[in-house]
Enzyme design. Structure first.
Site, short mmCIF file in Angstrom:
data_model
loop_
_atom_site.label_atom_id
_atom_site.label_comp_id
_atom_site.label_asym_id
_atom_site.label_seq_id
_atom_site.Cartn_x
_atom_site.Cartn_y
_atom_site.Cartn_z
N SER A 1 0.80 -1.23 0.00
CA SER A 1 0.00 0.00 0.00
C SER A 1 0.83 1.28 0.00
O SER A 1 0.35 2.31 -0.46
CB SER A 1 -0.97 0.00 1.18
OG SER A 1 -0.31 -0.26 2.38
N HIS B 1 -5.66 -3.15 -2.87
CA HIS B 1 -5.36 -2.18 -3.94
C HIS B 1 -5.39 -2.79 -5.34
O HIS B 1 -5.10 -2.11 -6.31
CB HIS B 1 -4.01 -1.52 -3.68
CG HIS B 1 -3.96 -0.79 -2.38
ND1 HIS B 1 -4.42 0.50 -2.24
CD2 HIS B 1 -3.56 -1.19 -1.16
CE1 HIS B 1 -4.29 0.86 -0.98
NE2 HIS B 1 -3.78 -0.14 -0.30
N LYS C 1 -11.86 1.02 -1.87
CA LYS C 1 -10.78 1.61 -2.68
C LYS C 1 -11.19 1.57 -4.15
O LYS C 1 -12.01 2.36 -4.57
CB LYS C 1 -9.47 0.91 -2.35
CG LYS C 1 -9.03 1.32 -0.95
CD LYS C 1 -7.88 0.58 -0.36
CE LYS C 1 -7.57 1.17 1.03
NZ LYS C 1 -6.87 0.26 1.90
#
Ligand SMILES: *Cc1c(COP(=O)(O)O)cnc(C)c1O
Length: 382
Positions: free
Chosen positions: A176, A204, A236
């Site tokens: 990240s 992610h 996200k």
């Protein structure tokens, strides 16, 4: 008694004091922060779906149908048809038998790790794993082994030297704060060879990587047998909120019984699940979002290299610029903000001392002019 005043003062002096900024706009390529419109290079809304009109519509329709509160935990009376349908769609999306929704990614990680490993086991974690994975490992009470970042030889040796029958290997898929992708194929092979569970956190990658946004495992053509515990978040790339774990029928049933952060917490609102169903459909169908991101990533990297900035080995929308000292990182972050650009300034303890960085994240809503503008100001601020 802890002297919190001194602790706060120390943080200030070390340029590590953190402050919240108040936004008064939705997420997007531009946001209004503390009353000022800024180009947003700090959010994880990589596909630009957090404020998509169809997602907002689905959320409102969901609230009309289910109300706002879910009323209880999933095992009591909080598990709606919306949650259930989303779980089935996420299982299909990831090529797994089943999926289980959690209210946040932090809770999914804490719940799954503590359920899968007890005091007698060993957890192996990459040193750069997300805090929620580290906390899950510590909280489990298992023996905790961290290996240097993506050091497969070391992981293999550590696994080899243990006599414990219960082993769990845990990794971020996309790291990240660095943006690089873990060698999932090697992690899968090594874990199998030593009879260890492998858990992969794709916070992610899901929605962003893979032909149709299936996530990081698709880059290596890895299925449920290779990565038995697949975790991803929905706040996200998918732009909404929550998280899920996908895997075998038995794994999911086991987590429903044993994961304390699943059992003892209120279900996410059903309207969030409805918004997520719409958002995932858009993410899957609208390939142009991933294609556009790729173009923006290349443009940013090319321009940053021309400026002599220190980038990291990242092909993902997370594009950190390494600066070193926390004070320098803050200085440049502030200079960018004065010129209308908002980027994350990541300092210890989130990253190691001496590796403070701007965490620049790109999103499908950015234009080429946004990227060029950022590069221009970055060049001058250095
Ligand atoms: C953001 C993040 C989480 C936490 O997810 P939330 O839904 O925000 O709680 C977990 N793992 C990684 C790698 C993350 O980046």
């Amino acid at each position: 008694m802890l002297d919190i005043r001194a602790a706060l003062q120390a943080r200030r002096e070390q340029f590590l004091y953190r402050q919240r900024r108040i936004t008064t706009s939705p997420q997007g390529a531009e946001v209004v922060i503390d009353g000022v419109r800024l180009v947003n290079f700090a959010s994880n809304d990589y596909l630009g779906l957090a404020n998509h009109p169809e997602v907002v519509r689905a959320f409102k329709d969901g609230a009309d149908r289910y109300g706002v509160g879910s009323g209880a935990a999933h095992l009591i009376v909080g598990h709606s048809q919306a949650h259930h349908a989303l779980e089935e769609e996420l299982a299909a999306a990831t090529g797994r038998e089943r999926a289980l929704l959690f209210s946040t990614g932090y809770m999914a990680n804490l719940g799954a790790i503590t359920a899968l490993i007890g005091r007698k086991g060993v957890v192996y974690e990459d040193r750069l794993n997300h805090a929620s994975l580290i906390d899950g490992g510590l909280f489990s009470g298992a023996r905790f082994k961290r290996f240097p970042h993506v050091d497969m030889a070391r992981l293999s040796a550590d696994l080899e030297s243990s006599n414990e029958p219960d082993k769990l290997v845990v990794t971020d898929a996309v790291f990240s704060m660095d943006g690089d992708i873990a060698p999932l194929d090697q992690l899968a092979a090594t874990s199998k060879q030593h009879n260890a569970w492998l858990m992969v956190d794709d916070a992610h990658g899901f929605g962003v990587l893979g032909e149709k946004g299936e996530g990081s495992p698709a880059l290596f053509d890895l299925g449920q047998d290779d990565i038995p515990v697949y975790m991803a978040t929905l706040g996200k790339g998918i732009g909404t909120f929550g998280a899920f774990i996908a895997g075998s029928e038995e794994l999911i049933e086991f987590l429903i019984q044993e994961a304390r952060t699943y059992v003892y917490t209120t279900a996410m609102p059903a309207a969030i699940a409805e918004a997520t169903r719409k958002s995932w459909r858009l993410a899957q169908a609208e390939n142009w979002r991933r294609e556009k991101l790729k173009g923006l990533i290349s443009r940013f990297r090319y321009g940053a290299e021309q400026l002599g900035l220190e980038l990291m080995l990242s092909q993902t929308p997370i594009q950190p610029v390494l600066l070193g000292e926390a004070s320098e990182c803050l200085r440049i972050g502030n200079a960018l903000r004065e010129k209308g650009f908002y980027v994350g300034t990541v300092r210890p303890p989130t990253v190691a001392k001496g590796t403070a960085r701007l965490r620049i994240t790109l999103c499908a809503d950015h234009s080429e002019a946004h990227i060029d503008g950022l590069l221009d100001v970055l060049g001058k601020a250095r």
